[in-house]
Motif scaffolding. Sequence first.
Motif, PDB file in Angstrom:
ATOM      1  N   LYS A  88      -5.123  27.612 108.106  1.00 52.84           N
ATOM      2  CA  LYS A  88      -4.831  29.122 107.701  1.00 52.84           C
ATOM      3  C   LYS A  88      -4.011  28.707 106.370  1.00 52.84           C
ATOM      4  CE  LYS A  88      -3.692  31.733 111.868  1.00 52.84           C
ATOM      5  NZ  LYS A  88      -4.427  30.637 112.747  1.00 52.84           N
ATOM      6  N   ALA A  89      -4.450  29.749 105.363  1.00 55.48           N
ATOM      7  CA  ALA A  89      -3.885  29.529 103.898  1.00 55.48           C
ATOM      8  C   ALA A  89      -2.396  29.723 104.024  1.00 55.48           C
ATOM      9  CB  ALA A  89      -4.481  30.264 103.061  1.00 55.48           C
ATOM     10  N   ALA A 116      -7.469  30.569  96.585  1.00 53.63           N
ATOM     11  CA  ALA A 116      -6.895  30.913  97.928  1.00 53.63           C
ATOM     12  C   ALA A 116      -5.723  30.476  98.564  1.00 53.63           C
ATOM     13  CB  ALA A 116      -8.009  30.438  98.824  1.00 53.63           C
ATOM     14  N   ASN A 117      -4.928  29.440  97.739  1.00 51.00           N
ATOM     15  CA  ASN A 117      -3.904  28.676  97.925  1.00 51.00           C
ATOM     16  C   ASN A 117      -4.054  27.935  99.711  1.00 51.00           C
ATOM     17  OD1 ASN A 117      -1.362  27.603  98.096  1.00 51.00           O
ATOM     18  ND2 ASN A 117      -0.146  29.515  98.011  1.00 51.00           N
ATOM     19  N   ALA A 118      -5.205  27.592  99.732  1.00 53.56           N
ATOM     20  CA  ALA A 118      -5.475  27.056 101.098  1.00 53.56           C
ATOM     21  C   ALA A 118      -5.688  25.684 101.263  1.00 53.56           C
ATOM     22  CB  ALA A 118      -6.701  27.829 101.646  1.00 53.56           C
ATOM     23  N   THR A 163      -6.924  35.011  97.459  1.00 59.90           N
ATOM     24  CA  THR A 163      -8.552  34.700  97.744  1.00 59.90           C
ATOM     25  C   THR A 163      -9.033  34.041  96.655  1.00 59.90           C
ATOM     26  OG1 THR A 163     -10.666  35.980  98.392  1.00 59.90           O
ATOM     27  CG2 THR A 163      -9.117  36.819  96.959  1.00 59.90           C
ATOM     28  N   ILE A 166     -10.920  27.358  98.153  1.00 62.15           N
ATOM     29  CA  ILE A 166      -9.938  26.612  98.983  1.00 62.15           C
ATOM     30  C   ILE A 166      -9.702  25.147  98.238  1.00 62.15           C
ATOM     31  CG2 ILE A 166      -9.747  25.739 101.091  1.00 62.15           C
ATOM     32  CD1 ILE A 166     -11.661  27.786 102.086  1.00 62.15           C
ATOM     33  N   THR A 242     -14.172  36.560 105.166  1.00 63.62           N
ATOM     34  CA  THR A 242     -13.376  36.045 103.943  1.00 63.62           C
ATOM     35  C   THR A 242     -13.160  37.204 103.205  1.00 63.62           C
ATOM     36  OG1 THR A 242     -14.067  34.173 103.491  1.00 63.62           O
ATOM     37  CG2 THR A 242     -13.201  35.042 101.642  1.00 63.62           C
ATOM     38  N   SER A 280     -13.012  32.531 107.042  1.00 59.76           N
ATOM     39  CA  SER A 280     -12.326  31.760 106.121  1.00 59.76           C
ATOM     40  C   SER A 280     -10.854  31.310 106.483  1.00 59.76           C
ATOM     41  CB  SER A 280     -12.319  32.574 104.690  1.00 59.76           C
ATOM     42  OG  SER A 280     -11.328  33.176 104.633  1.00 59.76           O
ATOM     43  N   THR A 281     -10.142  31.026 105.653  1.00 54.59           N
ATOM     44  CA  THR A 281      -8.854  30.383 105.817  1.00 54.59           C
ATOM     45  C   THR A 281      -7.827  31.548 105.500  1.00 54.59           C
ATOM     46  OG1 THR A 281      -8.968  29.454 103.558  1.00 54.59           O
ATOM     47  CG2 THR A 281      -9.117  27.847 105.512  1.00 54.59           C
ATOM     48  N   ASN A 282      -8.192  32.511 104.794  1.00 56.06           N
ATOM     49  CA  ASN A 282      -7.359  33.480 104.125  1.00 56.06           C
ATOM     50  C   ASN A 282      -7.723  35.071 104.611  1.00 56.06           C
ATOM     51  OD1 ASN A 282      -7.693  31.284 102.507  1.00 56.06           O
ATOM     52  ND2 ASN A 282      -6.508  32.398 101.011  1.00 56.06           N
TER      53      ASN A 282
ATOM     54  N   CYS B 392     -12.159  24.272 106.174  1.00 53.86           N
ATOM     55  CA  CYS B 392     -12.486  25.841 106.752  1.00 53.86           C
ATOM     56  C   CYS B 392     -13.346  25.751 107.996  1.00 53.86           C
ATOM     57  CB  CYS B 392     -13.161  26.660 105.543  1.00 53.86           C
ATOM     58  SG  CYS B 392     -13.259  28.546 105.922  1.00 53.86           S
TER      59      CYS B 392
END
Lengths: 499, 499
Positions: A88-89, A116-118, A163, A166, A242, A280-282, B392
């Motif tokens: 997770k971001a 995305a700051n992930a 967003t 990554i 995402t 996605s992570t976000n 991801c």
Amino acid sequence: MFSRVSTWLRHKPLRLSHFRSYSAPASRSDPPAKLKFIPSSGTYPKGFFTGSSHAGVKATNTRYNDIALVVSEQPCSAAALFTRNVFKAAPVHVSQTILQRRRDGFHGVVVNSGNANAVTGLEGSKHASKMASTADQCLAASFSDSIATSALPETPRMLVMSTGVIGQRLPIDPITAAIPEAYRSLGATHADWMSAARAICTTDTFPKLLSQAFTLPSNPAVEYRIAGMTKGAGMLHPNMGTLLAIICTDAKIDPASITQFLKCATDVTFNCISVDGDTSTNDTIALFANGAAAPAGADALAIPKDVSDLTSIDSTLTEDTRTFARVLTKFLTDLSHLVVRDGEGATKFITIRVQSATSIQAARRAASSISTSALVKTAFYGKDANWGRILCAIGYAPGIVDNPILEIPAGQADQVKPSETSVTLIPADASDELCLLKRGEPQDVDEGRAKQILQMEDVEILVQLNDADGAKSGSQYEATYWTCDLSHEYVTINADYRT
Amino acid sequence: MFSRVSTWLRHKPLRLSHFRSYSAPASRSDPPAKLKFIPSSGTYPKGFFTGSSHAGVKATNTRYNDIALVVSEQPCSAAALFTRNVFKAAPVHVSQTILQRRRDGFHGVVVNSGNANAVTGLEGSKHASKMASTADQCLAASFSDSIATSALPETPRMLVMSTGVIGQRLPIDPITAAIPEAYRSLGATHADWMSAARAICTTDTFPKLLSQAFTLPSNPAVEYRIAGMTKGAGMLHPNMGTLLAIICTDAKIDPASITQFLKCATDVTFNCISVDGDTSTNDTIALFANGAAAPAGADALAIPKDVSDLTSIDSTLTEDTRTFARVLTKFLTDLSHLVVRDGEGATKFITIRVQSATSIQAARRAASSISTSALVKTAFYGKDANWGRILCAIGYAPGIVDNPILEIPAGQADQVKPSETSVTLIPADASDELCLLKRGEPQDVDEGRAKQILQMEDVEILVQLNDADGAKSGSQYEATYWTCDLSHEYVTINADYRT
């Protein structure tokens, strides 16, 4: 609860004029084919304001706004659903923490696009917190001469979303500099909402914004509004895409019920769309309700703890609750479709309807597998009625077949009976449908007619898993997913996304 | 068991001369970049013969052979593994039945390319049976003046495979006419094997054929051979790819053990490759062992019923069994890599090695998810070190995250610790590796060096899930998958496959 904000408004007339001073940025040019999906006006919920500004999060972006703010002047009840991705971001973790610590008194969300700051380690978490607290400081400045607050709250009243790419560190300084600027640009016009909807875009080709008015049966004289923006064009698959989505309403929703409202509606809308199968992570979808349109003393919309199916007729739900659940679900359906319409490289909007399944899981497994099959999606891109690939995708769907790696046991296959399965193409123009497979037997398909149907932008695939005995066996579950095709442009977009 | 065939050989000297009369067909032109994967000679197992002929299964194919036969003059022990797809093709059902009814006494396989005979209803089953029995009739004709058989056996001695488009009826008449012709062309030269390997191709750009000699420790003077051909370039994912593979050896394998030999070797080879995540209706891998090179009285290679790990040192396996398992596994590794090398539109061969996992399942779930991510694969196509997409893909892998549709419970996420995960790019030329993420912290990546590594055709992604404590915590499981990139050409190939 709402008195503080009235106070704020009363004390901040000058600042409010700022809210209207926002001017739309030089817009990216929207594709002519998509103009029909971009509203030229809207009706927006009372007490919500949106703004945007330019931080240059992506070094190559010297022009477009990439910071968005959505702010309610009144404290809101809020709910958000997040990606299930293990990585997770940072903004997801931070927003989760804010939602847990602060059960109500939310004021909105700050968003950046372009990064995305992930998977950005400890520093990433600090950056996400910094974004939320910077946005909160803007509120605090507004409140500074009011009776309500003088010091910054320990837990920010603003959620945070990011967003973009990554694994790259967020350029936090330009972002914290741009947030007050976005705050100063807050406004409530259609142009304001549209500019925020544009600012959250990444590879999207058009902004995704919808709004509508509605009433509740108990007092039809009161008009409520719901508005929402979303983004997301790739790395997009149920649970969730995402995507970011922000939905605001001026209806009054019980803080203890708002998550359940959002969850039920998301489950059959945003969790049923797929572009490329990458989750996605976000992903974050947030719902804010400030009650600004509710008459004084109106009951908040609430759900009893033991009710999970908001459409159930036998439940103890009020007519108002039921109506709002329907409005929200329909609204999220329309909003989620915009994401699919803008799927990276998409040329088609494909509805996959799986009927007469033995369970809702079986229906969803089949629909999900079709919606992610690269071969189904390239065939539709090629306008090729290669329906064997549809069957193939059902036939290997995890959970329909056993899978030792997922530890899904054998014996699942009875969810699908090849000899009872039918597949039909439903054209978008309500002309005659075209049956491709009837109870396991391939039909003599008029390829010319198939091509004709596949020329249309919108196509529906109807799969009946137990065509023969649906009615009598109780195999009556169904699921609907939405996806797009897989084109050359998808590859082009994603082969060099970071530059 | 082998006496009947000696009889056959003794009675059929003239027919054997036919076996050598086969001449290679006009070959498709092989891509220059792939020539290094096409052997110009080989060493083939005794007693096996291959042939091919032209049926024109696909109307547009007026030129290339599309029927292949692999025949052992001696009866073989045989095993085959099949797709788990619910919509199994007719030849899969028919071959499964043949294997169940006839525990030994197999003579090989007949294959057509150009049409998968899948989802073709009742008629499809009749067609697949007809192919097997037609091939068997050819054997019967050879046996007709021998003492062994005069009438056709109830259960054919030949398996059957089909590959090509799904959902179209097989043109059975040209096929049954072409099978005897393929039989007459049988031979044992390199050219014969190569022509059969070409005849089973569909969208493959080059034929996939390998052969080698090996010895067993108990009698190093005896030379055995193993040879195999495979095809499959799309609709390709573990469990299993859209592929056919036929492996022949003149070693002597106990009929009761041959399936386990094949299963163990396939599990870490053909079940660890992915091109596009689509698992087809037709996948079949078959192993035939005729014992023709084994000295009289040699023991058949066998596995005790309770042993499942053929590499285990503590097991009760003989040195010969262990050696053969290693030879077979290495052989299937090399053969399966050829399929990835020819992945539809592939420009890269990507090895994904996941280490220090808490279980073999966790390692495989992570590796499988990376290997199917459209975003990872387009990034490699674009030579873009967009490693965030790798994380991801791990993070949303089913089984690593909970999934209500698959009924995978929550609490799986402890298989992956984001703060302990490392990702490294390993270049193919043994030059310095490039660490992208170290224990959850993104590294300052030299993008020039990353581009340099990604220019190479072969790239390895090393993922360490518990980099910190692998050794001490026992998180030492690993899995290796192989995949290719996702290119414009993949879309082109699959957008209009049927024409």
